[in-house]
Design an enzyme around this catalytic site. Structure first.
Site, PDB file in Angstrom:
ATOM      1  N   GLU A  56      63.915  35.610  46.982  1.00 21.19           N
ATOM      2  CA  GLU A  56      62.760  35.380  46.126  1.00 21.19           C
ATOM      3  C   GLU A  56      62.908  36.404  44.993  1.00 21.19           C
ATOM      4  O   GLU A  56      63.035  37.591  45.280  1.00 21.19           O
ATOM      5  CB  GLU A  56      61.534  35.767  46.950  1.00 21.19           C
ATOM      6  CG  GLU A  56      60.420  34.820  46.964  1.00 21.19           C
ATOM      7  CD  GLU A  56      59.317  35.356  47.859  1.00 21.19           C
ATOM      8  OE1 GLU A  56      59.576  35.605  49.057  1.00 21.19           O
ATOM      9  OE2 GLU A  56      58.217  35.546  47.336  1.00 21.19           O
ATOM     10  N   ARG A 109      66.455  41.169  61.587  1.00 19.02           N
ATOM     11  CA  ARG A 109      66.661  41.824  60.298  1.00 19.02           C
ATOM     12  C   ARG A 109      67.226  43.216  60.513  1.00 19.02           C
ATOM     13  O   ARG A 109      67.109  43.784  61.598  1.00 19.02           O
ATOM     14  CB  ARG A 109      65.388  41.852  59.457  1.00 19.02           C
ATOM     15  CG  ARG A 109      64.164  42.396  60.139  1.00 19.02           C
ATOM     16  CD  ARG A 109      62.896  42.028  59.362  1.00 19.02           C
ATOM     17  NE  ARG A 109      62.863  42.632  58.039  1.00 19.02           N
ATOM     18  CZ  ARG A 109      62.602  41.953  56.923  1.00 19.02           C
ATOM     19  NH1 ARG A 109      62.354  40.671  56.963  1.00 19.02           N
ATOM     20  NH2 ARG A 109      62.566  42.569  55.767  1.00 19.02           N
ATOM     21  N   LYS A 148      60.694  44.690  50.269  1.00 25.46           N
ATOM     22  CA  LYS A 148      60.554  44.705  48.814  1.00 25.46           C
ATOM     23  C   LYS A 148      59.163  45.173  48.395  1.00 25.46           C
ATOM     24  O   LYS A 148      59.023  45.845  47.384  1.00 25.46           O
ATOM     25  CB  LYS A 148      60.829  43.308  48.250  1.00 25.46           C
ATOM     26  CG  LYS A 148      62.315  43.098  47.979  1.00 25.46           C
ATOM     27  CD  LYS A 148      62.551  41.797  47.270  1.00 25.46           C
ATOM     28  CE  LYS A 148      62.296  40.661  48.223  1.00 25.46           C
ATOM     29  NZ  LYS A 148      62.685  39.364  47.700  1.00 25.46           N
TER      30      LYS A 148
HETATM   31  P1  ATP Z   1      61.364  41.761  51.998  1.00 28.95           P
HETATM   32  O1  ATP Z   1      60.679  41.822  53.316  1.00 28.95           O
HETATM   33  O2  ATP Z   1      62.220  42.908  51.693  1.00 28.95           O
HETATM   34  O3  ATP Z   1      60.467  41.382  50.871  1.00 28.95           O
HETATM   35  P2  ATP Z   1      62.121  39.083  52.064  1.00 28.95           P
HETATM   36  O4  ATP Z   1      62.530  38.427  53.306  1.00 28.95           O
HETATM   37  O5  ATP Z   1      60.766  38.758  51.610  1.00 28.95           O
HETATM   38  O6  ATP Z   1      62.400  40.611  52.189  1.00 28.95           O
HETATM   39  P3  ATP Z   1      63.737  37.447  50.421  1.00 28.95           P
HETATM   40  O7  ATP Z   1      64.110  37.582  49.006  1.00 28.95           O
HETATM   41  O8  ATP Z   1      62.869  36.306  50.822  1.00 28.95           O
HETATM   42  O9  ATP Z   1      63.079  38.797  50.849  1.00 28.95           O
HETATM   43  O10 ATP Z   1      65.032  37.498  51.333  1.00 28.95           O
HETATM   44  C1  ATP Z   1      66.167  36.736  51.137  1.00 28.95           C
HETATM   45  C2  ATP Z   1      66.885  36.604  52.452  1.00 28.95           C
HETATM   46  O11 ATP Z   1      67.251  37.879  52.944  1.00 28.95           O
HETATM   47  C3  ATP Z   1      66.004  35.946  53.499  1.00 28.95           C
HETATM   48  O12 ATP Z   1      66.775  34.961  54.168  1.00 28.95           O
HETATM   49  C4  ATP Z   1      65.654  37.067  54.426  1.00 28.95           C
HETATM   50  O13 ATP Z   1      65.497  36.609  55.729  1.00 28.95           O
HETATM   51  C5  ATP Z   1      66.852  38.013  54.284  1.00 28.95           C
HETATM   52  N1  ATP Z   1      66.462  39.394  54.560  1.00 28.95           N
HETATM   53  C6  ATP Z   1      65.447  40.085  54.010  1.00 28.95           C
HETATM   54  N2  ATP Z   1      65.357  41.316  54.545  1.00 28.95           N
HETATM   55  C7  ATP Z   1      66.347  41.422  55.454  1.00 28.95           C
HETATM   56  C8  ATP Z   1      66.780  42.445  56.354  1.00 28.95           C
HETATM   57  N3  ATP Z   1      66.164  43.630  56.418  1.00 28.95           N
HETATM   58  N4  ATP Z   1      67.846  42.193  57.152  1.00 28.95           N
HETATM   59  C9  ATP Z   1      68.465  41.008  57.096  1.00 28.95           C
HETATM   60  N5  ATP Z   1      68.120  40.001  56.269  1.00 28.95           N
HETATM   61  C10 ATP Z   1      67.064  40.185  55.468  1.00 28.95           C
HETATM   62 MG    MG Z   2      60.778  36.296  51.816  1.00 28.33          MG
END
Ligand code: ATP
Ligand code: MG
Length: 564
Positions: free
Chosen positions: A38, A264, A274
């Site tokens: 995102e 994760r 984020k």
């Molecule tokens: P955040 O919690 O940091 O905002 P998010 O999941 O909202 O992370 P996205 O941009 O939606 O951020 O993430 C893109 C991809 O990265 C998604 O498939 C998510 O599952 C994966 N991802 C995010 N954080 C992690 C993590 N700590 N370890 C492994 N994969 C991750």
């Molecule tokens: Mg997300």
């Protein structure tokens, strides 16, 4: 804290690779994955785990991996993030070829599919407010209640939904909801919201839309449109899988992707979210998204971490379904292991103390050979200038050295790396008693660092010739947080390490460091690895300490009798 993910060899098998192998064996050979960020912030090292997994399996199974932006929330998304994310994925070493996609490219198709759901009686327009919807939703222990608007006819719903799109209602005034089951044990199936009204310019579609699909509606459908076969995401989406499947089942999607969830990455001394990283930036706790203390890919890059080390790290932590916290020391270990093999060696004095070699002729220079990298013969040699006045590290001298201090002291002889043996003959101080200079003699017979008579010294010091030195600022970094689990017992701001950055303003570097390109990481002998920073000016270089030389991880493994 568990480190059970840390002991596997490189590229271990894992449950996801097992699933894909089985599918491929059953004839499903078109493996397509995607990394779906995102664009509401910069990527962090947790995302690197997902990137390495998605691009890694695609490569291993001869498939392909897409980069798809899930850009469904214009209130938080920016072009800056879209650009930075692409740069970071490339830097990490991955290439999506022609397969760059945006969920927003599917907005028209998603809209049509929403109308399809309405026509089939599978979605309705609701007038409840966000608060009311929450209240009607129930809890984990109580079923939800039907909205009074749940039984509108498809025609009525179609009319209202079209008017939502046409901008007839205020932001938040109405939503489109899937009509599934308000009594479901899975809250995600209690008539989830599919569309909301939001007037915010979108980085790609501008003002074309005032309704936006929710993440859940756009994500799986975009997977299906792209022909993704294995939709890999983190465990928090496990409870969304029934909704993912329900939507694919109830829509005329061209493909049937399957979602698989993995744990994760959590890392000690870090926050991998984020939302929290955005707060660190916006509240001024760090100097931007690429501050070298940030666990963002942009920050790690600026600190000098090589992408190869991050990929190695991702391979070692592996992919499992159980949550754990990985030691930062393992990442450090991967970084050291790579840099030890690849980084050039140079000499730099961070806290300079002047040494005058009294028996060395004034105005003369000797040129000494120095090895660029003892781990890599092909890196060759360089010449290091030696002269009467030198800088040595202040902490390498003690006027009254304790027993175990073998470096320089009054009357002591030590080796200067690649140069000569020197002996300290006098200590010069200012009026306040501070040591300002050392007087020494050198032994011309020891050129290159060995005495022909076979006598030994117990220490080898790094040094820089005063006349040839280049001034630099060196930034020393420590963990951004004092706790291994920042924010676990209150506000994360209270756990910020006040000593996370120390600036050494008056460092002196050997002349070969003059033309290091920004971004290159070098070993300063005896001190650690340092990366040239773009903040350099024509008269002052800037280096960031990537990492020190001491390997806490290797030590921990040795003590626990474990293997690497
Ligand atoms: P955040 O919690 O940091 O905002 P998010 O999941 O909202 O992370 P996205 O941009 O939606 O951020 O993430 C893109 C991809 O990265 C998604 O498939 C998510 O599952 C994966 N991802 C995010 N954080 C992690 C993590 N700590 N370890 C492994 N994969 C991750
Ligand atoms: Mg997300």
């Amino acid at each position: 804290m568990s480190t059970n993910e840390n002991t596997a060899p490189e590229q271990p098998g894992d449950f996801i690779r097992d699933v894909i192998s089985t599918d491929v064996a059953a004839g499903r050979t078109d493996v397509v994955t995607r990394f779906p960020p995102e664009p509401n912030g910069y990527l962090h090292i947790g995302h690197a785990k997902s990137i390495c997994l998605n691009f890694g399996v695609a490569e291993e199974f001869g498939g392909r991996c897409h980069l798809r932006f899930d850009d469904t929330n214009p209130a938080k998304e920016e072009q800056e993030f879209i650009d930075a994310i692409q740069a970071d994925v490339r830097w990490l070493g991955f290439d999506w070829g022609d397969h760059l996609y945006f969920a927003s490219d599917n907005f028209e198709r998603l809209y049509e599919w929403a109308e399809h759901l309405i026509s089939e009686g599978n979605a309705y327009v609701d007038d409840l407010s966000a608060d009311e919807i929450r209240e009607y939703r129930g809890t984990l222990t109580e079923p939800g209640r039907n909205s009074p608007h749940r039984d509108r006819t498809p025609d009525e719903n179609l009319d209202l939904f079209r008017r939502m799109r046409a901008g007839e209602f205020d932001d938040g005034g109405r939503v489109l909801r899937a009509k599934i089951d308000m009594a479901s044990g899975n809250i995600n199936l209690r008539d989830p919201v599919l569309y909301r009204i939001l007037r915010a310019p979108h980085p790609r579609t501008g003002d074309a839309w005032c309704i936006y699909p929710t993440y859940d509606f756009a994500h799986g459908q975009s997977d299906a449109i792209e022909g993704v076969t294995h939709s890999l995401c983190t465990l928090e989406f496990e409870d969304h899988r029934p909704l993912y499947d329900w939507l694919v089942e109830n829509l005329p999607t061209p493909a049937t992707p399957r979602q698989y969830e993995f744990a994760r990455l959590n890392l000690t001394y870090s926050m991998l979210s984020k939302r929290r990283l955005t707060a660190l930036v916006n509240d001024g706790h760090v100097d931007g998204w690429n501050d070298p203390r940030m666990p963002t890919l942009a920050g790690l890059r600026r600190r000098g971490l090589p992408p190869e080390a991050l990929r190695d790290f991702a391979g070692r932590i592996g992919v499992t379904k159980s949550d754990s916290v990985v030691e930062m020391a393992l990442l450090d270990h991967c970084v050291r292991e790579y840099l030890n093999k690849h980084a050039l060696r140079r000499m730099a004095v961070l806290d300079p103390l002047k040494v005058v070699i009294e028996n060395y002729p004034e105005g003369e220079t000797d040129e000494l050979d120095a090895v660029n990298n003892p781990e890599d013969e092909s890196a060759g040699k360089r010449v290091v200038p030696f002269s009467r006045e030198l800088w040595v590290e202040r902490e390498d001298f003690m006027e009254d050295p304790p027993k175990k201090f073998f470096r320089l002291g009054p009357g002591r002889e030590v080796r200067l790396r690649y140069a000569f043996f020197i002996t300290c003959t006098d200590v010069i101080k200012d009026a306040a008693g501070n040591i300002t200079e050392l007087r020494c003699t050198y032994d011309p017979e020891t050129r290159g660092g060995n005495a022909p008579d076979g006598r030994k010294v117990k220490a080898t010091l790094h040094w820089v010739s005063v006349a040839h030195a280049i001034p630099a600022e060196v930034r020393l970094y420590d963990h951004l947080f004092t706790r291994t689990d920042p924010g676990a017992e209150g506000d994360m701001a209270d756990d910020i390490n006040p000593q996370s950055l120390t600036v050494q303003a008056d460092c002196q570097l050997e002349p070969a460091l003059a033309d290091v390109a920004a971004g290159e990481t070098i070993q300063f002998e005896r001190l650690g690895y340092f990366c040239a920073d773009p903040d350099a000016t024509p008269d002052r270089l800037v280096f960031n300490r990537t990492i020190g030389l001491r390997d806490a991880w290797a030590k921990m493994q040795k003590q626990s009798g474990g293997k690497k």
